[in-house]
Design a protein around this motif. Structure first.
Motif, short mmCIF file in Angstrom:
data_model
loop_
_atom_site.label_atom_id
_atom_site.label_comp_id
_atom_site.label_asym_id
_atom_site.label_seq_id
_atom_site.Cartn_x
_atom_site.Cartn_y
_atom_site.Cartn_z
N GLU A 44 -7.63 6.57 14.17
CA GLU A 44 -7.91 7.91 13.63
C GLU A 44 -7.56 9.03 14.59
O GLU A 44 -7.59 10.20 14.21
CB GLU A 44 -9.38 8.03 13.20
N LEU A 67 -6.87 15.50 8.38
CA LEU A 67 -7.75 14.99 7.33
C LEU A 67 -7.00 14.39 6.15
O LEU A 67 -7.47 13.46 5.50
CB LEU A 67 -8.67 16.11 6.84
N SER A 92 -3.99 12.92 6.30
CA SER A 92 -3.37 11.65 6.70
C SER A 92 -4.41 10.55 6.91
O SER A 92 -4.12 9.38 6.69
CB SER A 92 -2.58 11.83 8.00
N ILE A 93 -5.62 10.95 7.32
CA ILE A 93 -6.58 9.90 7.70
C ILE A 93 -6.97 9.03 6.50
O ILE A 93 -7.20 7.84 6.64
CB ILE A 93 -7.82 10.49 8.42
N SER A 94 -6.99 9.63 5.30
CA SER A 94 -7.32 8.79 4.15
C SER A 94 -6.18 7.81 3.85
O SER A 94 -6.42 6.67 3.47
CB SER A 94 -7.63 9.65 2.92
N LEU A 95 -4.94 8.27 4.08
CA LEU A 95 -3.79 7.36 3.92
C LEU A 95 -3.86 6.24 4.94
O LEU A 95 -3.60 5.06 4.63
CB LEU A 95 -2.48 8.13 4.14
N GLY A 149 -6.56 5.16 6.47
CA GLY A 149 -7.67 4.29 6.12
C GLY A 149 -7.29 3.32 5.00
O GLY A 149 -7.59 2.13 5.04
N GLU A 150 -6.57 3.85 4.01
CA GLU A 150 -6.15 3.02 2.88
C GLU A 150 -5.22 1.90 3.34
O GLU A 150 -5.34 0.75 2.91
CB GLU A 150 -5.40 3.92 1.89
N ARG A 192 -7.18 -0.74 5.14
CA ARG A 192 -7.91 -1.56 4.17
C ARG A 192 -6.99 -2.60 3.53
O ARG A 192 -7.36 -3.74 3.32
CB ARG A 192 -8.51 -0.66 3.08
N HIS A 231 -15.25 7.66 13.73
CA HIS A 231 -14.93 8.29 12.44
C HIS A 231 -14.23 7.34 11.47
O HIS A 231 -14.35 7.49 10.26
CB HIS A 231 -14.04 9.52 12.66
N ASP A 248 -15.82 5.79 8.35
CA ASP A 248 -15.93 6.49 7.05
C ASP A 248 -14.86 6.00 6.08
O ASP A 248 -14.93 6.26 4.88
CB ASP A 248 -15.77 8.00 7.25
N TYR A 249 -13.86 5.34 6.59
CA TYR A 249 -12.73 4.92 5.74
C TYR A 249 -12.54 3.40 5.66
O TYR A 249 -11.98 2.90 4.71
CB TYR A 249 -11.42 5.56 6.27
#
Lengths: 248, 406
Positions: free
Chosen positions: A164, A169, A171-174, A176-177, A180, A204, A207-208
């Motif tokens: 991270e 913000l 990019s971080i969800s990408l 995290g995805e 996963r 952090h 969270d993802y």
């Protein structure tokens, strides 16, 4: 070498030095199939050195101890052998390789069985396929390029170094995805095979991406194995020095 | 005194004049005497080694070519055009066909530059003339091959290339020798004229041998809106090579780009340079060099001269030393003569970074594969505007060199 069951990674009493200075001391670590272990530690605590040593990279000298991967000793194998056996690493600060296109490295890693276009699409990275690897990439782009390579490699154990850090913000969800997906988080935990060792100083990433266990690297060794959320809460309250008062 | 006799006089005076750069070659050790070979159809040429030619980008079948020119020592074996609007002939024939061509001879390469230019005039052995008529656009590259066959030969050629207004010309020139043991000298004078809004891409692949000395002398004049794309590839051992092509961006918005990829081997002496003179507003020039050394000494030079405001030029040289005793000397120079020029350079010489090797090993590549991948990437230069067939030729030359490099 004896097979030691479902353990993917076993680190036994590892002590590592560089130029005579001890970086890591008496490290014991186990990671099982399908498990994600979160390793916390402040900057400079030796987290990256541990990941690099597990991968066989860098100028680190193993003074004592051993590393086993899927029951086979890898302590002194070159990184290419470890990669072929199923260990992959996401670098925090990877080098730039001029002239080597993202597309080409994906084809090399995937032995041409990977479709770079399809892979890149999942990380919204299609427009980077014909760029030199890491040349002029932003923090988030570097992470996505790293994860793309790991997705092409499909390792059984992914070593993720501060995934991270330096990521905005969006990019971080990408990111995290992608982690996963890499760690098969959508597969039922009993059938999940992919394991991960994620290092983070802020926590952090929790969270993802869910982690099964957490531990802390303080004073050159591992402390406080337990619930990752509880550990990071403790660190946020008391700082890393507080860990030293905990039981090892 | 007529122009011709004046040129000859100047050449005579420069007969002993050493070149500014590169080691001095004793021309007395070479001869221009060689058998005369008759002209032949492309398919019937058996005087040359097809594979050596192919590795230098010259396809003896002539497929996907808008014309072909082959000269062995002093004999022109073949000069044929296969597309309307694109002319290919020997320089000697062209001078007879077009008396006006004299106006283009020795106009941008001074005949008295050094003993090599003088020798090319005094012992002239032909060369090629390639011209795109106004508005003509070559569908495929024209290929030209300069081939050395006779031991101790000095091949002295003078080439003239003209892209008339609005035309587009792609040329691949391959240079090769008949045997690896051959000892010879190649002197090649090339003058390029790019008229208004015309474009030339010129790709030269040198595939010489260990006992060959090479002294090309070339210059290009680019008029308004013209583009010159010059690619130079030399990935095989050569005894001594010195070149310093110059581009004169004389018209508004004229553009030139030099891309050079060279490998220096033990015992090789290479002095590779280029010069760009920007003398019109909005002119652009870019020079990119990749030099690898496995031994021997390689000098890479670059000089950009900004003579008027509102020009932009950049020079980039990267050197990679693969073996301990290799040497790369990089000399970038910027000469801004007025306010308002925008010129920059970057140069770097180093070894392969262990960090990069380990990074690729962590992806499953062996150490050898990792080094090969890094070297291949290093030699890869993004060349915009290059026809796919020429890009393939350059990639092929790089692939071939990898085995001998690593």
């Amino acid at each position: 070498m004896d097979n030691i069951g479902q353990k993917v990674l076993e680190v036994n009493n590892l002590t590592v030095t560089i130029n005579g200075n001890t970086l890591l001391e008496h490290i014991f670590l186990e990671i099982y199939e399908g498990e994600t272990l979160m390793l916390f530690g402040e900057n400079g605590s030796g987290k990256t050195s541990l990941l690099m040593t597990i991968m066989g990279l860098g100028p680190y000298k193993i003074e004592t101890g051993s590393i086993f991967f899927k029951g086979k000793e890898v302590t002194h194998l070159p990184p290419s052998e470890r990669a072929k056996m199923g260990i992959g690493i996401m670098f925090q600060r990877p080098p730039t390789i001029r002239g080597l296109k993202v597309r080409e490295i994906l084809e090399l890693i995937g032995h041409n069985s990977t479709d770079p276009e399809e892979l890149a699409e999942s990380l919204n990275f299609g427009s980077f396929l014909d760029r030199d690897l890491n040349l002029g990439f932003s923090g988030g782009e570097i992470k996505r390029a790293e994860l793309l390579q790991l997705l092409a490699q499909k390792p059984d154990l992914a070593l993720l170094d501060e995934p991270e850090s330096g990521v905005d913000l969006v990019s971080i969800s990408l990111v995290g995805e992608a982690i996963r997906k890499l760690l098969e988080k959508d597969v039922h935990h009993r059938r999940r095979k992919k394991a991960g060792l994620i290092i983070s100083h802020s926590g952090h990433i929790l969270d993802y991406v869910e982690a099964d266990r957490g531990c802390v690297l303080v004073n050159k060794t591992i402390w406080c194995m337990g619930n990752p959320h509880e550990i990071i809460q403790g660190i946020r309250k008391q700082g890393y020095k507080g860990c030293l008062t905990c039981q090892k | 005194m007529s122009d011709l006799s004046e040129i000859e006089e100047r050449a005579k005076k420069a007969k002993e004049k050493p070149a500014k750069y590169g080691s001095d070659i004793d021309l007395e050790k070479f001869t221009t005497e060689a058998p005369n070979y008759p002209q032949q159809d492309l398919g019937n040429i058996d005087l040359v080694d097809e594979e050596r030619l192919l590795n230098a980008g010259v396809d003896i079948t002539g497929k996907e070519r808008s014309g072909s020119f082959i000269q062995v020592d002093g004999s022109v074996l073949h000069a044929v055009q296969t597309q309307d609007g694109i002319e290919v002939m020997s320089t000697r024939d062209a001078l007879e066909t077009y008396p006006w061509l004299q106006e283009y001879l020795w106009k941008i390469v001074p005949v008295d530059s050094d003993k090599y230019t003088a020798s090319a005039e005094l012992a002239f052995q032909n060369g090629y003339f390639i011209r795109a008529l106004p508005g003509a656009k070559s569908k495929f590259p024209v290929q030209a091959c300069l081939y050395l066959k006779e031991n101790k030969i000095s091949q002295n050629v003078h080439n003239i290339v003209i892209a008339e207004e609005g035309s587009e010309l792609h040329i691949v020139t391959g240079c090769a020798t008949d045997s690896p043991e051959l000892r010879a000298l190649h002197i090649g004078i090339s003058e390029f004229y790019i008229k208004k809004n015309a474009k030339i891409t010129f790709t030269m692949i040198h595939n010489w041998a260990e006992n060959i000395a090479v002294r090309p002398r070339s210059a290009t004049r680019i008029e308004e809106g013209g583009v010159f794309l010059n690619n130079y590839v030399c990935l095989h051992p050569v005894e001594s090579l010195q070149l310093y092509p110059t581009a004169y961006m004389a018209g508004r918005g004229a553009v030139s780009r030099f891309n050079s990829i060279v490998v220096g081997y033990p015992g090789c002496e290479m002095d590779i340079g280029s010069k760009g003179v920007l003398s019109a507003p909005e002119a652009r020039c870019e020079m990119i060099t990749r030099a690898i050394s496995t031994g021997g000494k390689t000098i890479t030079r670059g000089l950009l001269v900004g003579e008027v405001p509102d020009i932009k030029a950049h020079l980039e040289c990267r050197g990679l030393i693969l073996e301990g005793d290799g040497e790369i000397l990089s000399i970038p120079e910027l000469d801004g003569k007025v306010a308002g020029v925008d010129m920059s350079h970057e140069a770097a010489v180093g070894k392969i970074a262990q960090e990069e090797v380990e990074y690729l090993m962590a992806r499953g590549l062996t150490e050898d594969e990792a080094v090969a991948t890094i070297v291949r990437g290093f030699m890869h230069v993004d060349i915009t505007g290059l026809p796919p067939v020429l890009k393939e030729q350059i990639d092929h030359a790089i692939e071939l060199s990898e085995k001998s490099l690593l």
